[in-house]
Design an enzyme around this catalytic site. Structure first.
Site: not given
Ligand SMILES: *Cc1c(COP(=O)(O)O)cnc(C)c1O
Length: 333
Positions: A50, A265, A291
């Site tokens: 992010k 999720y 994720y």
């Molecule tokens: C947010 C996030 C993702 C996914 O990214 P997006 O742009 O929201 O699809 C992947 N890994 C981690 C650790 C994240 O925090």
């Protein structure tokens, strides 16, 4: 290649993130080599994907003379934690609207991990139930803060707007330059897909560079594959438009696999647990439970299933999220 220098940006990364080979793990894979792009190895707030989006989102906020940022996410959102950290670093006030999206009420999930860090970074946290009225609360906070003389900037879920996705166009450019310099050819660049901005930004970046959007591929962890593909396509098109590019994307340019999401999720899968342990115990690197753990499980299974050829190199995006492990202690017990 798209010129990003005309977009306002608050620098949060210390130059390109490294690309490294998973040497010990690769020795067990029968000739396919995985490399990792270390977007978890970034300078602020514990690191993670992010921050790339926040460089452009906070740049946009600054250009609009905002002094306060509001964003939304799940209770253990990495995006919210990194928004709080980046705001602390760049001198913005930060408010987080966090939903109880994941059905967990235990102390680790509710109060440890990212939530602990949100507090340390000085953010104000608004706690909402699963189906809470996000838009209503955000509107209310905009009004209240405006009455205090503040100018508020809203960053969307996951930072996944065309502005935020410029961060992953930039990452695509970095990957092009690094693979050239390292003399490495990659078959694919792999990422987890939550709010879709990471995949969308990579797809837009690789489309704009002429390599093609389908060079990037994602594993869905939030919606199913079909819905995730649609959202990713829309954001990638918005991003290309924002770049001023006239490159067109077709439906089948966006590759999304939905088979590793499990029951939904934030709900652990056996594949995720095995992937997190394997990466940690063989490479000393941390995936996250929501994720990248599920995405890496997907990549390992695709390699096992023969979807790559001997001699192929695959680049896996390490997106961070390790603080989430502390909220998922019970999943590894
Ligand atoms: C947010 C996030 C993702 C996914 O990214 P997006 O742009 O929201 O699809 C992947 N890994 C981690 C650790 C994240 O925090």
């Amino acid at each position: 290649m798209a010129d990003l220098s005309r977009f306002p940006r608050v620098p949060l990364l210390e130059g390109p993130t490294p690309i490294q080979e998973l040497k010990r793990l690769n020795a067990t894979l029968g000739g396919v080599r995985i490399f990792v792009k270390r977007d978890d190895f970034t300078a602020i707030g514990g690191g993670g994907n992010k921050l790339r989006k926040l460089e452009f989102l906070l740049g946009d906020a600054k250009a609009q003379a905002a002094d306060t940022v509001i964003t939304v996410g799940a209770r253990q959102s990495n995006h919210a934690r990194l928004t709080a950290a980046a705001c602390a670093h760049a001198g913005f006030k930060c408010e987080l609207v966090l939903l109880r999206t994941v059905p967990r009420e235990d102390a680790d999930y509710v109060n440890n991990g990212n939530i602990l860090l949100d507090d340390l970074f000085g953010a104000t946290v608004h706690d909402l139930p699963k189906d809470g009225d996000v838009a209503g609360l955000v509107a209310q906070r905009f009004e209240a803060l405006a009455r205090e003389g503040r100018k508020v900037y809203f960053a969307p879920v996951g930072g996944s707007s065309a502005v935020g996705c410029l961060g992953y166009v930039s990452c695509a450019q970095e990957i092009e330059a690094q693979s050239e310099r390292m003399g490495l050819k990659f078959a694919n660049v792999i990422t987890a897909n939550g709010s879709s901005g990471t995949h969308a930004g990579l797809a837009a970046g690789f489309a704009a560079s002429g390599r093609g959007a389908a060079f990037s591929k994602s594993y869905a962890v939030y919606y199913d594959a079909e819905k995730t593909r649609g959202i990713t396509l829309t954001i990638a098109r918005d991003t290309l438009k924002h770049l001023g590019s006239d490159v067109a994307l077709a439906e089948n340019d966006i590759l999304v696999d939905g088979d590793h999401r499990g029951d939904g999720y934030g709900i652990p899968t056996d594949g995720m647990r095995a992937a997190v342990r394997r990466m940690a115990s063989m490479e000393g690197l941390l995936l996250d439970p929501v994720y990248s753990g599920k995405a890496f499980a997907g990549l390992l299974r695709d390699i096992r299933a023969g979807k790559y050829r001997r001699g192929d190199n695959v680049l896996f995006l390490m997106t961070g999220g390790a603080p989430g492990l502390f909220a998922y202690r019970s999943a590894f017990a």
